[in-house]
Design an enzyme around this catalytic site. Structure first.
Site, PDB file in Angstrom:
ATOM      1  N   VAL A   1      38.160 166.608  26.238  1.00  0.00           N
ATOM      2  CA  VAL A   1      36.867 167.275  26.061  1.00  0.00           C
ATOM      3  C   VAL A   1      36.184 166.651  24.847  1.00  0.00           C
ATOM      4  CG1 VAL A   1      35.680 169.461  25.711  1.00  0.00           C
ATOM      5  CG2 VAL A   1      37.813 169.409  27.006  1.00  0.00           C
TER       6      VAL A   1
ATOM      7  N   LYS B   1      33.564 167.760  29.503  1.00  0.00           N
ATOM      8  CA  LYS B   1      34.943 167.880  29.995  1.00  0.00           C
ATOM      9  C   LYS B   1      35.140 166.842  31.098  1.00  0.00           C
ATOM     10  CE  LYS B   1      37.894 171.555  31.940  1.00  0.00           C
ATOM     11  NZ  LYS B   1      37.865 172.990  32.340  1.00  0.00           N
TER      12      LYS B   1
ATOM     13  N   ASP C   1      43.488 182.846  34.187  1.00  0.00           N
ATOM     14  CA  ASP C   1      44.024 182.087  33.049  1.00  0.00           C
ATOM     15  C   ASP C   1      43.372 182.534  31.742  1.00  0.00           C
ATOM     16  OD1 ASP C   1      45.767 180.290  31.909  1.00  0.00           O
ATOM     17  OD2 ASP C   1      44.443 178.576  32.137  1.00  0.00           O
TER      18      ASP C   1
END
Length: 828
Positions: free
Chosen positions: A522, A536, A633
């Protein structure tokens, strides 16, 4: 030897031992220090002794951070103007009681120079603040201190100020050069007239100005906010004495302000627990040309974002056009049109009344006068009714500020600052409206013509070309596969060119890399319009990421919420697959929460604000957006922080969309996420729902309260995870023991306990026992007063490893763990 003589010798030795033992941080009339001796403060933080600057043979007596080379860590110098030319120097208490530095010929090179010390029994002691004090040994009364004579470093509790009754000033002064500690060209202190400000002067002329003090911050410092890391205070006694100081938390770090020989003030953070050389620069006063005092002259405004940084305020024109065009702006500007107020006074033709032009996010001018006023409207009206008032601004804490003469040192900020109202003749304001109207009319006409031409052009050529490019891009991005996510129309996605992103990141330079994860690196970048971005980039060597890339593009492009990171675009050219996000200057939550230094920024109010922000973002995903999203996540590294430390949920590569109100849970053969945050039903059998996100949220909530990672517990501790530790303390009725000491304040005790209680409810082993996100928010806000008792949480780390081993041995439930993916993408 007689018994009496033995007793006298013993007493003499005993008193010598006492004197020696008590003087480790002290100079007494009988205990001086000579080169290369030194004394060390009681807490071993500072050292007082002899040093030589870099590339110099001269010797000076100074104070520096203990354990670091004095050349790097010196904070105060005694004999700045008279260095020792050899190693025969001594620092001692003189016969008149002063602390002095003498050379080998007993010539006094420096003295504390306190009058009327005769009869006092004085000693000098080095304190853990970096301050050497001269004390009356009998009464412990302070006679003098080095903090009264600052050098080029401003320390916590040190005061800068002025006593208007005596004219005495306490100011910091720069070194002449990096190798010469003598007094240089720059000084820093307080200017109390009007509204108090901090100034840096160059040879007595203003060089930099902080802007006005409003009781918490200086309004002329861009983005300056109240911080628990260092707290400023300005003590004013009946308008006669003004003393500015600041304090810090001294346990694990020390923060100072260093002024270099060029007048630049640098805020430095020193870490007590790591190597001393690991300092961090938090701020500096001169970051661009606009920070230099009066860069654009009278009635000029400076904007560092413009190629030509100086411009005249509206209604003004350059005083000397030729010099202005050559970039010599100090002559400033003059008013173009006489104010109506001045026309009345001079007997000229009377016209329409003057008005105000509002300038936003400004560093307001120097020489402000304060008027009593309760509202901004009252402030403007009062200024408008006073002929000599040519500008005004309002701050809730300061009140109404007005300007009667020259407006100097005005700067346009990109954030923060104040609203400044400039008084203009009515014709200037009317002219502005006419110009706007002409621009609008011209734009409409030109736009209509261009639209007609473009329509014909598109029909004849661009549509076929665009359709072919779209199909080619779609084939590259989706491989002609039709998935549930690819139903989103491609034209709704913002597409950026690879060359544009390469330029923005300086060809993906390593210096711009913010982090590295399973997806790929990134980078930080800046687009041509000046917008900062986080880029990214899917790594070509990554064994994972394509599905996550596709998923994230489609999921996040459909979401808009202040607590979700914003997708600005994507790039799909050749083999490149890139996502472009808004840039988060404070990176991710884990970089603050689990760092022993940076966590000092997170007081309880900031932590609770982060908790609330994550809650709102998750509620939006689960209930309020047009798609029902399960993140899968949620963890500290996937919570990004903006410039004000507000949280934004990121990384939707693992997210899943639920379609329809009847779809509440799903099963997967590919378990993805991070150990320690996974709910047991998801880790064991691949079953996920809103309640699996709730479990991750509960883990995160307990981490925020405790300041510890769920996985930070080692083999030498009684528990293997934060959940097990919290449950153990809950059963022992000692749950406050897990709270981070930095936020363990009695005034927040009830709110902290409620957060721990909610966290334990969220991590209960059975999904049906966990609350929904809307219930969690009601619990946190005390809308639900009586909380149920939590059941035992799932100690997921132990259970995963046990089940993994069992499953492989017995061949049961292959779908639960056949491809566990760990994601650990750094914050952007």
């Amino acid at each position: 030897m007689s018994r009496g003589m033995i007793s006298q010798v013993f007493l003499l030795l005993f008193s010598s031992c006492l004197q020696f033992g008590s003087s480790a941080d002290t100079i007494t009339p009988s205990k001086s220090i000579k080169y290369p001796e030194s004394i060390v403060s009681n807490g071993s933080k500072f050292q007082l002794g002899f040093f030589s600057p870099a590339n110099s043979t001269d010797l000076y007596v100074g104070i520096w951070y203990n354990g670091i080379d004095p050349v790097k860590g010196v904070i105060w110098v005694a004999n700045r103007e008279k260095p020792l030319k050899d190693s025969s120097g001594t620092m001692m208490i003189s016969e008149d009681g002063n602390l002095v530095v003498v050379n080998g010929q007993k010539e006094v090179l420096w003295s504390s120079n306190v009058e009327k010390l005769k009869g006092y029994n004085t000693i000098a002691r080095l304190l853990d603040l970096g301050n050497v004090v001269l004390l009356d040994k009998t009464t412990d009364m302070k006679m003098w201190e080095s903090f009264q004579q600052p050098s080029n470093v401003l320390m916590p509790t040190m005061k800068l100020g002025v006593d208007l009754r005596t004219g005495k000033k306490i100011q910091g002064t720069s070194w002449k050069s990096p190798t010469d500690p003598s007094v240089g060209n720059f000084s820093v202190g307080i200017e109390p007239s009007g509204v108090p400000q901090t100034f840096v002067w160059k040879n007595s002329q203003p060089y930099w100005r902080s802007g006005q003090w409003n009781g918490e911050v200086f309004v002329g410092i861009e983005y300056m906010t109240y911080s628990d890391l260092r707290m400023f205070s300005l003590d004013i006694d009946q308008g006669k004495t003004f003393y500015l100081s600041y304090t810090t938390s001294p346990d694990k770090f020390l923060l100072d302000f260093f002024m270099d020989p060029e007048g630049k003030i640098i805020e430095r953070l020193w870490n007590w627990t790591d190597y001393w050389e690991d300092t961090k620069i938090l701020w500096s006063n001169v970051q661009n040309e606009c920070d230099v005092y009066g860069k654009c002259g009278p009635f000029g405004s400076c904007d560092s974002q413009n190629p030509t940084i100086c411009s005249c305020l509206r209604g003004f024109e350059p005083k000397n056009r030729e010099e202005w065009n050559r970039g010599i702006w100090t002559g400033g500007c003059i008013r173009s049109t006489t104010l109506q107020c001045n026309r009345k006074n001079s007997g000229r033709e009377v016209g329409k009344e003057d008005g105000f032009l509002k300038l936003e996010m400004m560093k307001v001018p120097d020489f402000a006068q304060r008027w009593p006023s309760n509202t901004e409207d009252e402030c403007r009206n009062r200024c408008l009714n006073c002929c000599s008032c040519i500008a005004c601004a309002y701050d809730v804490s300061i009140g109404c500020m007005s300007w009667n003469g020259t407006l100097i040192d005005i700067q346009k900020f990109s954030g923060g600052g104040m609203d400044l109202y400039i008084r203009l003749a009515y014709s200037e304001l009317e002219q502005k409206k006419d110009v706007k109207l002409k621009i609008i009319i011209t734009t409409v006409i030109v736009g209509t013509i261009i639209f007609c031409i473009c329509t014909l052009f598109i029909r004849g050529w661009i549509v076929p070309k665009g359709k072919a490019w779209k199909e080619k891009t779609e084939e590259m991005l989706f491989g002609r596969r039709k998935t549930s996510t690819s139903e989103v129309k491609l034209q709704e996605l913002p597409l950026l060119k690879f060359e544009e992103l390469a330029t923005a990141t300086k060809t993906f330079n390593l210096a711009n890399q913010l982090g590295q994860g399973g997806f790929g690196p990134v980078y930080r970048g800046t687009l041509q319009n000046g917008q900062e971005i986080a880029v990214k980039r899917l790594s070509s060597t990554s064994g994972q990421g394509l599905e996550e890339f596709l998923n994230e593009v489609f999921v996040i492009s459909k979401l808009q919420h202040r607590n979700l990171v914003r997708l600005l675009g994507c790039c799909v050219e050749q083999e490149e697959k890139i996502l472009v996000y808004e840039f988060m200057p404070n990176k991710s939550l884990d970089t603050y929460l689990f760092d022993p230094i940076r966590k000092e920024f997170l007081d309880w109010r900031k932590r609770f604000n982060i908790i609330e922000g994550i809650s709102r973002g998750l509620l939006y995903l689960h209930s309020d957006s047009r798609l029902r999203i399960i993140h899968r996540d949620l963890k500290a590294s996937n919570i990004l922080l903006d410039e004000e430390l507000n949280p934004k949920i990121s990384d939707f590569g693992m997210a899943r969309i639920f379609r329809g109100d009847n779809e509440n849970e799903a099963n997967t053969r590919r378990v993805v996420g991070t150990y320690g945050y996974m709910s047991p039903e998801y880790a064991m059998v691949g079953l996920f729902s809103e309640k699996s996100d709730i479990f991750s949220y509960g883990v995160l909530l307990l981490e925020i309260v405790s300041g510890r990672r769920n996985t930070s517990f080692g083999n030498d501790e009684d528990t293997s995870s934060l959940l097990e530790y919290a449950w153990k303390l809950w059963n022992e009725d000692n749950v406050l023991a897990m709270v981070d000491k930095l936020v363990c304040d009695p005034c927040h005790r009830r709110e902290i306990l409620r957060c721990i209680h909610v966290g334990l409810l969220c991590v209960q082993e059975m999904a049906k026992d966990r609350p929904t996100m809307s219930t969690v928010i009601s619990m946190l806000n005390s809308e639900i007063v009586d909380l149920p008792s939590p059941k035992q949480p799932a100690f997921i780390l132990k259970q995963i490893m046990t089940n993994v081993e069992f499953s492989y041995q017995h061949g049961q439930q292959r779908c639960s763990i056949n491809n566990v993916t760990i994601t650990n993408v750094q914050g952007r």
